[in-house]
Scaffold this motif. Structure first.
Motif, mmCIF file in Angstrom:
data_model
loop_
_atom_site.group_PDB
_atom_site.id
_atom_site.type_symbol
_atom_site.label_atom_id
_atom_site.label_comp_id
_atom_site.label_asym_id
_atom_site.label_seq_id
_atom_site.Cartn_x
_atom_site.Cartn_y
_atom_site.Cartn_z
ATOM 1 N N ASP A 136 12.991 9.016 4.304
ATOM 2 C CA ASP A 136 12.855 9.075 5.767
ATOM 3 C C ASP A 136 11.390 8.999 6.192
ATOM 4 O O ASP A 136 11.041 8.284 7.132
ATOM 5 C CB ASP A 136 13.501 10.348 6.319
ATOM 6 C CG ASP A 136 15.015 10.333 6.231
ATOM 7 O OD1 ASP A 136 15.607 9.242 6.031
ATOM 8 O OD2 ASP A 136 15.622 11.421 6.344
ATOM 9 N N GLN A 137 10.522 9.732 5.498
ATOM 10 C CA GLN A 137 9.094 9.709 5.826
ATOM 11 C C GLN A 137 8.493 8.323 5.588
ATOM 12 O O GLN A 137 7.740 7.814 6.420
ATOM 13 C CB GLN A 137 8.337 10.752 4.998
ATOM 14 C CG GLN A 137 8.663 12.178 5.369
ATOM 15 C CD GLN A 137 8.014 13.169 4.427
ATOM 16 O OE1 GLN A 137 7.630 12.836 3.301
ATOM 17 N NE2 GLN A 137 7.895 14.414 4.867
ATOM 18 N N GLN A 140 9.516 5.742 8.153
ATOM 19 C CA GLN A 140 8.769 5.897 9.407
ATOM 20 C C GLN A 140 7.388 5.246 9.287
ATOM 21 O O GLN A 140 6.935 4.558 10.204
ATOM 22 C CB GLN A 140 8.638 7.386 9.783
ATOM 23 C CG GLN A 140 9.913 7.980 10.322
ATOM 24 C CD GLN A 140 10.389 7.267 11.570
ATOM 25 O OE1 GLN A 140 9.629 6.998 12.492
ATOM 26 N NE2 GLN A 140 11.677 6.939 11.610
#
Length: 176
Positions: A136-137, A140
């Protein structure tokens, strides 16, 4: 032949335009794929986006190797220094992005637990263990860098058109 009349080699132009076509299809595919519902179309867009990302990373390595051994056509002496600096900085960012962001996408996809099949020809190995929080990081970061890259591509196209249509100084013609 003056500096404004010098052209890039046929190989440099081929790599440039192949990169341009891939970028101009991969970026929209990436933007659409994250905005549509799950299903076959989204899966196809993910596969295309990932495949093109890997191809662009490899093509950029080839391009950089070629550029190290073949000097690019010089910029016109009439070009203001700030424009020469902006051109060189934009090119450095574009090259860097075309290496770094596909790699981040590869790591993020590995952390997500998905495979990257490159146009069905081969599958990239996972380079990190499955870790959804990390994925997820990284996704992004990948998105933010992708948006910055898109802005740099628009700037690059706008500058080329400005030189070709307004200044008519031969800069655009070097790559056509």
């Amino acid at each position: 032949m003056g500096a404004s009349d010098e052209r890039y080699s046929p190989i440099a132009r081929l790599i440039h335009w192949l990169t341009a076509i891939l970028v101009l299809t991969m970026v929209p595919a990436g933007l659409v794929m994250i905005r549509i519902d799950s299903g076959p179309l989204q899966n196809q867009l993910f596969d295309y986006h990932r495949s093109v990302g890997i191809v662009l990373m490899i093509l950029t390595l080839v391009r950089l190797g070629y550029r190290l051994t073949h000097k690019p056509a010089p910029l016109p002496e009439s070009m203001p220094l700030w424009q020469q600096f902006a051109a060189k900085a934009t090119h450095a960012f574009l090259y860097g992005f075309l290496l770094v962001n596909p790699f981040i996408g590869w790591v993020a996809t590995s952390a997500y637990g998905a495979a990257i099949s490159v146009f069905g020809l081969f599958t990239m190995p996972a380079i990190v263990a499955k870790d959804r929080a990390l994925a997820d990081q990284l996704f992004q970061i990948h998105l933010v860098l992708g948006l910055l890259f898109t802005a740099a591509v628009v700037l690059h196209i706008a500058a080329a058109l400005y030189h070709g249509l307004v200044r008519k100084d031969g800069v655009l013609g070097r790559m056509i």
